[in-house]
Design a protein around this motif. Structure first.
Motif, PDB file in Angstrom:
ATOM      1  N   ALA A  65       0.832  -1.207   0.000  1.00 37.13           N
ATOM      2  CA  ALA A  65       0.000   0.000   0.000  1.00 37.13           C
ATOM      3  C   ALA A  65       0.863   1.252   0.000  1.00 37.13           C
ATOM      4  N   SER A  66       2.025   1.173   0.646  1.00 39.84           N
ATOM      5  CA  SER A  66       2.915   2.334   0.739  1.00 39.84           C
ATOM      6  C   SER A  66       3.933   2.399  -0.391  1.00 39.84           C
ATOM      7  N   TYR A  67       4.487   1.230  -0.789  1.00 40.27           N
ATOM      8  CA  TYR A  67       5.648   1.250  -1.671  1.00 40.27           C
ATOM      9  C   TYR A  67       5.530   0.388  -2.917  1.00 40.27           C
ATOM     10  N   GLY A  68       4.382  -0.237  -3.134  1.00 42.23           N
ATOM     11  CA  GLY A  68       4.192  -1.019  -4.345  1.00 42.23           C
ATOM     12  C   GLY A  68       4.800  -2.402  -4.250  1.00 42.23           C
ATOM     13  N   ASP A  69       4.491  -3.244  -5.228  1.00 42.39           N
ATOM     14  CA  ASP A  69       4.935  -4.639  -5.152  1.00 42.39           C
ATOM     15  C   ASP A  69       6.379  -4.850  -5.593  1.00 42.39           C
ATOM     16  N   LYS A  70       7.020  -3.813  -6.127  1.00 36.96           N
ATOM     17  CA  LYS A  70       8.413  -3.967  -6.563  1.00 36.96           C
ATOM     18  C   LYS A  70       9.390  -4.010  -5.390  1.00 36.96           C
ATOM     19  N   ILE A  71       8.923  -3.659  -4.193  1.00 32.56           N
ATOM     20  CA  ILE A  71       9.810  -3.643  -3.037  1.00 32.56           C
ATOM     21  C   ILE A  71      10.384  -5.020  -2.729  1.00 32.56           C
ATOM     22  N   TRP A  72       9.653  -6.076  -3.084  1.00 32.61           N
ATOM     23  CA  TRP A  72      10.058  -7.431  -2.697  1.00 32.61           C
ATOM     24  C   TRP A  72      11.329  -7.897  -3.393  1.00 32.61           C
ATOM     25  N   SER A  73      11.607  -7.384  -4.578  1.00 31.59           N
ATOM     26  CA  SER A  73      12.768  -7.845  -5.341  1.00 31.59           C
ATOM     27  C   SER A  73      14.030  -7.050  -5.051  1.00 31.59           C
ATOM     28  N   GLN A  74      13.935  -6.016  -4.237  1.00 30.81           N
ATOM     29  CA  GLN A  74      15.123  -5.226  -3.910  1.00 30.81           C
ATOM     30  C   GLN A  74      16.120  -6.078  -3.129  1.00 30.81           C
ATOM     31  N   VAL A 193      16.444  10.646  17.640  1.00 26.25           N
ATOM     32  CA  VAL A 193      15.627  11.805  17.307  1.00 26.25           C
ATOM     33  C   VAL A 193      14.192  11.343  17.103  1.00 26.25           C
ATOM     34  N   ARG A 194      13.276  12.231  17.414  1.00 24.10           N
ATOM     35  CA  ARG A 194      11.873  11.999  17.084  1.00 24.10           C
ATOM     36  C   ARG A 194      11.563  12.915  15.911  1.00 24.10           C
ATOM     37  N   ALA A 195      11.121  12.334  14.826  1.00 22.96           N
ATOM     38  CA  ALA A 195      10.865  13.121  13.622  1.00 22.96           C
ATOM     39  C   ALA A 195       9.515  12.753  13.016  1.00 22.96           C
ATOM     40  N   ARG A 196       9.010  13.666  12.215  1.00 21.81           N
ATOM     41  CA  ARG A 196       7.856  13.363  11.385  1.00 21.81           C
ATOM     42  C   ARG A 196       8.214  13.698   9.953  1.00 21.81           C
ATOM     43  N   HIS A 197       7.494  13.105   9.017  1.00 22.79           N
ATOM     44  CA  HIS A 197       7.834  13.340   7.610  1.00 22.79           C
ATOM     45  C   HIS A 197       6.600  13.233   6.740  1.00 22.79           C
ATOM     46  N   ILE A 198       6.733  13.757   5.533  1.00 21.82           N
ATOM     47  CA  ILE A 198       5.741  13.600   4.479  1.00 21.82           C
ATOM     48  C   ILE A 198       6.476  13.015   3.283  1.00 21.82           C
ATOM     49  N   LEU A 199       5.979  11.920   2.752  1.00 22.68           N
ATOM     50  CA  LEU A 199       6.589  11.255   1.609  1.00 22.68           C
ATOM     51  C   LEU A 199       5.704  11.440   0.378  1.00 22.68           C
ATOM     52  N   VAL A 200       6.282  12.016  -0.686  1.00 26.02           N
ATOM     53  CA  VAL A 200       5.543  12.225  -1.938  1.00 26.02           C
ATOM     54  C   VAL A 200       6.385  11.730  -3.105  1.00 26.02           C
ATOM     55  N   THR A 269      15.050   9.773  -1.609  1.00 25.29           N
ATOM     56  CA  THR A 269      15.485   8.412  -1.322  1.00 25.29           C
ATOM     57  C   THR A 269      14.879   7.497  -2.382  1.00 25.29           C
ATOM     58  N   GLN A 270      15.135   6.228  -2.268  1.00 26.07           N
ATOM     59  CA  GLN A 270      14.587   5.281  -3.238  1.00 26.07           C
ATOM     60  C   GLN A 270      13.062   5.213  -3.188  1.00 26.07           C
ATOM     61  N   PHE A 271      12.460   5.794  -2.136  1.00 25.70           N
ATOM     62  CA  PHE A 271      11.017   5.718  -1.976  1.00 25.70           C
ATOM     63  C   PHE A 271      10.286   6.969  -2.450  1.00 25.70           C
ATOM     64  N   GLY A 272      11.030   8.024  -2.737  1.00 21.75           N
ATOM     65  CA  GLY A 272      10.419   9.261  -3.172  1.00 21.75           C
ATOM     66  C   GLY A 272      11.100  10.458  -2.533  1.00 21.75           C
TER      67      GLY A 272
END
Length: 315
Positions: A65-74, A193-200, A269-272
């Motif tokens: 749901a977050s990163y797609g099905d291609k994550i499994w082959s990394q 560290v405690r951080a928050r982020h937005i990934l697009v 990053t590799q995720f966006g």
């Protein structure tokens, strides 16, 4: 957030984006599970393939749901794919859960059934508000009884941790020796560290969000609306505290360079593209010693237990 480094994949996969999936996956001792349906045994108690399958299905839903099905082959550690590492870590986590369950029951410790019921009801309500996810669970035979096992397993873990803290003595020297012998596990653990982020997906979108935040719009609200990391988005992008050595390098380098309250430029990053804000910094030396004590006791229990693994059953 599931873009962490491979050496912490167990922590990554099972406790962050999918932190709600910590399900106990074991059959009662003396049950009817045959060896052909078993992925592991702990002191002759089988962990069934069916329980493993349902756990994996839940993890699969969150990751894709977050990163797609291609994550499994990394490719990750030791030239293994992400899929292989997830599979191995999931089996190890199920083994650990069963081991701690057996210990708590042997010590005649009591878990809080009322707390289990309360948290279980909250989870069912959340699931009922997500029809797509609920349909996926139904298709994979993940029913409410199975979901409740998460909270039972969590209760066993909480009782074990409390018992170790209150009733088991391990000398400071032994803990320090254990930390030194497992130094990679505790690299920079004392500083978090405690951080928050937005990934697009795009840099353009990230730059627009940075501008909106710096012009006064609420970070948490924007994270909920736009972040691709659905696991943290529901928390306003909040990832909680984490040490060095956990996040992917580009994300980590930025997070540990920011001042509290500072908003980063877009980080690729590799995720966006990520927009990061550090909320707090804390020294974790005492927490490191506490967790090392728990790890030490679990390792000792593991050495004493009879554990069998049948990884060929899930290949």
């Amino acid at each position: 957030m599931n873009f962490k480094r491979n050496k912490s994949l167990l922590l990554l996969i099972i406790t962050l984006t999918v932190f709600t999936l910590l399900l106990g996956g074991c059959q009662p001792k003396g049950g009817s599970v045959g060896d052909e349906d078993t992925v592991a045994k702990v002191n002759d108690t089988p962990i069934s393939y069916e329980e493993y399958r349902k756990n994996f299905a839940m993890i699969k839903y969150e990751l894709e749901a977050s990163y797609g099905d291609k994550i499994w082959s990394q490719i990750y550690q030791d030239k293994k794919t992400f899929l292989q590492v997830v599979q191995e870590n999931l089996v190890e986590r199920l083994i650990r859960d069963e081991l701690l369950k057996q210990y708590v029951e042997k010590q005649s410790l009591q878990i809080n059934q009322d707390a289990i019921d309360t948290e279980y009801q909250k989870q069912v309500e959340r699931l009922n508000s997500q029809p797509e996810k609920k349909k996926y669970y139904e298709e994979n035979q993940i029913d409410e009884a199975f979901i409740r096992k998460f909270f039972v397993s969590s209760a066993y873990m909480e009782e074990f941790v409390a018992h170790v803290g209150q009733s088991i003595t391990v000398s400071d020297e032994e803990i320090e020796k254990y930390i030194a012998e497992n130094s990679e596990k505790y690299v920079d653990y004392q500083l978090q560290v405690r951080a928050r982020h937005i990934l697009v997906e795009t840099e353009e979108e990230a730059k627009d969000l940075v501008s909106r935040i710096r012009n006064g719009e609420d970070f948490a609200t924007l994270a909920t609306q736009y972040s691709k990391d659905t696991g943290s988005a529901v928390q306003g992008g909040d990832l909680g505290f984490f040490p060095k050595g956990i996040m992917v390098k580009e994300f980590e380098d930025m997070a540990f360079s920011l001042n509290i309250g500072e908003i980063s430029e877009p980080v690729k990053t590799q995720f966006g593209y990520h927009i990061i804000e550090v909320l707090d910094v804390q020294d974790m030396k005492e927490e490191m010693k506490r967790d090392a004590k728990i790890d030490y006791v679990i390792d000792e229990l593991t050495k004493e237990a009879k554990i069998e693994r049948y990884m060929d059953k899930i290949q």
